[in-house]
Motif scaffolding. Structure first.
Motif, PDB file in Angstrom:
ATOM      1  N   ILE A  53       0.827  -1.201   0.000  1.00  0.00           N
ATOM      2  CA  ILE A  53       0.000   0.000   0.000  1.00  0.00           C
ATOM      3  C   ILE A  53       0.865   1.256   0.000  1.00  0.00           C
ATOM      4  O   ILE A  53       0.555   2.257  -0.640  1.00  0.00           O
ATOM      5  CB  ILE A  53      -0.937   0.012   1.226  1.00  0.00           C
ATOM      6  N   ASP A  54       1.976   1.188   0.727  1.00  0.00           N
ATOM      7  CA  ASP A  54       2.904   2.318   0.819  1.00  0.00           C
ATOM      8  C   ASP A  54       3.952   2.192  -0.289  1.00  0.00           C
ATOM      9  O   ASP A  54       4.616   1.167  -0.395  1.00  0.00           O
ATOM     10  CB  ASP A  54       3.578   2.297   2.197  1.00  0.00           C
ATOM     11  N   LYS A  55       4.078   3.215  -1.103  1.00  0.00           N
ATOM     12  CA  LYS A  55       5.049   3.164  -2.206  1.00  0.00           C
ATOM     13  C   LYS A  55       6.495   3.190  -1.733  1.00  0.00           C
ATOM     14  O   LYS A  55       7.414   2.845  -2.468  1.00  0.00           O
ATOM     15  CB  LYS A  55       4.810   4.313  -3.176  1.00  0.00           C
ATOM     16  N   SER A 121       8.799  -1.228  -2.712  1.00  0.00           N
ATOM     17  CA  SER A 121       8.300  -1.627  -4.026  1.00  0.00           C
ATOM     18  C   SER A 121       9.339  -1.410  -5.119  1.00  0.00           C
ATOM     19  O   SER A 121      10.479  -1.001  -4.855  1.00  0.00           O
ATOM     20  CB  SER A 121       7.022  -0.821  -4.348  1.00  0.00           C
ATOM     21  N   ILE A 122       8.932  -1.681  -6.344  1.00  0.00           N
ATOM     22  CA  ILE A 122       9.763  -1.452  -7.526  1.00  0.00           C
ATOM     23  C   ILE A 122       8.869  -0.889  -8.621  1.00  0.00           C
ATOM     24  O   ILE A 122       7.799  -1.432  -8.906  1.00  0.00           O
ATOM     25  CB  ILE A 122      10.420  -2.753  -8.033  1.00  0.00           C
ATOM     26  N   PHE A 150       4.970   6.844  -9.886  1.00  0.00           N
ATOM     27  CA  PHE A 150       5.452   6.876  -8.505  1.00  0.00           C
ATOM     28  C   PHE A 150       4.631   7.842  -7.659  1.00  0.00           C
ATOM     29  O   PHE A 150       4.312   7.556  -6.503  1.00  0.00           O
ATOM     30  CB  PHE A 150       6.925   7.267  -8.454  1.00  0.00           C
ATOM     31  N   GLU A 151       4.290   8.976  -8.213  1.00  0.00           N
ATOM     32  CA  GLU A 151       3.538   9.978  -7.458  1.00  0.00           C
ATOM     33  C   GLU A 151       2.128   9.507  -7.132  1.00  0.00           C
ATOM     34  O   GLU A 151       1.520   9.976  -6.160  1.00  0.00           O
ATOM     35  CB  GLU A 151       3.468  11.287  -8.249  1.00  0.00           C
ATOM     36  N   ASN A 152       1.593   8.561  -7.917  1.00  0.00           N
ATOM     37  CA  ASN A 152       0.179   8.207  -7.780  1.00  0.00           C
ATOM     38  C   ASN A 152      -0.117   6.769  -7.382  1.00  0.00           C
ATOM     39  O   ASN A 152      -1.279   6.415  -7.188  1.00  0.00           O
ATOM     40  CB  ASN A 152      -0.545   8.507  -9.099  1.00  0.00           C
ATOM     41  N   GLY A 153       0.902   5.928  -7.258  1.00  0.00           N
ATOM     42  CA  GLY A 153       0.628   4.530  -6.935  1.00  0.00           C
ATOM     43  C   GLY A 153       1.725   3.890  -6.106  1.00  0.00           C
ATOM     44  O   GLY A 153       2.731   4.527  -5.781  1.00  0.00           O
ATOM     45  N   SER A 154       1.520   2.619  -5.761  1.00  0.00           N
ATOM     46  CA  SER A 154       2.560   1.874  -5.051  1.00  0.00           C
ATOM     47  C   SER A 154       3.267   0.884  -5.983  1.00  0.00           C
ATOM     48  O   SER A 154       4.230   0.228  -5.589  1.00  0.00           O
ATOM     49  CB  SER A 154       1.973   1.128  -3.851  1.00  0.00           C
ATOM     50  N   TYR A 174      -2.638  -3.446  -3.457  1.00  0.00           N
ATOM     51  CA  TYR A 174      -1.670  -2.431  -3.841  1.00  0.00           C
ATOM     52  C   TYR A 174      -2.430  -1.281  -4.485  1.00  0.00           C
ATOM     53  O   TYR A 174      -3.611  -1.406  -4.857  1.00  0.00           O
ATOM     54  CB  TYR A 174      -0.602  -2.985  -4.797  1.00  0.00           C
ATOM     55  N   LYS A 175      -1.746  -0.162  -4.633  1.00  0.00           N
ATOM     56  CA  LYS A 175      -2.384   1.027  -5.211  1.00  0.00           C
ATOM     57  C   LYS A 175      -1.934   1.206  -6.648  1.00  0.00           C
ATOM     58  O   LYS A 175      -0.739   1.318  -6.930  1.00  0.00           O
ATOM     59  CB  LYS A 175      -2.046   2.275  -4.393  1.00  0.00           C
ATOM     60  N   ALA A 176      -2.891   1.235  -7.561  1.00  0.00           N
ATOM     61  CA  ALA A 176      -2.599   1.486  -8.973  1.00  0.00           C
ATOM     62  C   ALA A 176      -2.546   2.992  -9.217  1.00  0.00           C
ATOM     63  O   ALA A 176      -3.349   3.740  -8.654  1.00  0.00           O
ATOM     64  CB  ALA A 176      -3.674   0.864  -9.850  1.00  0.00           C
ATOM     65  N   PRO A 177      -1.626   3.478 -10.049  1.00  0.00           N
ATOM     66  CA  PRO A 177      -1.579   4.908 -10.356  1.00  0.00           C
ATOM     67  C   PRO A 177      -2.868   5.407 -10.993  1.00  0.00           C
ATOM     68  O   PRO A 177      -3.266   6.550 -10.807  1.00  0.00           O
ATOM     69  CB  PRO A 177      -0.404   5.018 -11.331  1.00  0.00           C
TER      70      PRO A 177
END
Length: 210
Positions: A53-55, A121-122, A150-154, A174-177
């Motif tokens: 969840i955290d990038k 993450s990567i 990177f600014e919008n997702g993990s 996980y968070k998608a951009p």
């Protein structure tokens, strides 16, 4: 995705699920003729859930460039790196490791892979060039894509789509951009095959078995 995205972004994230894959390239190829060859080794494993969840905090930047040998005189691979370093190095305030190579291929072409490793993450972004494409423009567009993801997702937006079947099997989030129609369609298809339910809240994709 190009094989480099699989090797340096997708496979390492799958390893977090205890799924180990290695690919060796034996011959390179570029659009339109292609002709690349590779061998892949996969080890059987029981998947673990993936939760990112955290990038995370940026830790390492790598740029990998490859070009056909006929582009060596024009220093295309080096130009891809130079422009890429300017864009992403300044934004992330990190030193950038660069790896360049010129290879035999059936036609002219070049490729660029940007890799951002964080504490959790990567992220990856890639660009492919054909004859006539300015190397600098390829790097600019690829760098812009990496920064936005990177600014919008993990994870990056391509990987967000590719991971869906795996968290469908093992669970995770996980968070998608951005939530694309492709992601929505993939989720719908996966839910027809597996006993899993996906939810999306503020671009966070979660998969839970039922």
């Amino acid at each position: 995705p190009p094989i480099s995205h699989m090797q340096y972004i997708f496979y390492p994230l799958l390893e977090k699920m205890d799924y180990k894959i290695k690919t060796k390239i034996t011959k390179h190829g570029f659009y339109p003729k292609g002709g690349a060859e590779s061998t892949t080794e996969i080890k059987a494993s029981k998947l673990r859930p993936l939760n990112i969840i955290d990038k995370g905090t940026p830790e390492r930047m790598i740029i990998i460039t490859i070009a056909s040998k006929d582009l060596g005189k024009a220093k295309v691979a080096g130009r891809l790196v130079k422009e890429g370093k300017t864009i992403i190095g300044d934004h992330f305030s990190l030193p950038v490791k660069a790896v360049t190579s010129y290879v035999e291929s059936e036609n002219t072409g070049c490729g660029l892979q940007m890799i951002l490793e964080t504490s959790t993450s990567i992220f990856g972004a890639d660009g492919l060039g054909k004859e006539g494409d300015p190397a600098e423009e390829i790097s600019k567009q690829t760098g812009k894509e990496l920064i936005e993801d990177f600014e919008n997702g993990s994870v990056d937006h391509f990987t967000a789509d590719m991971l869906l079947p795996y968290i469908g099997l093992a669970g995770g989030s996980y968070k998608a951009p951005k939530i694309t129609n492709h992601i929505k369609t993939s989720i719908n298809v996966i839910e027809q095959f597996l006993d899993v339910k996906f939810t999306i809240e503020e671009n966070v994709i979660t998969a839970k078995s039922f």
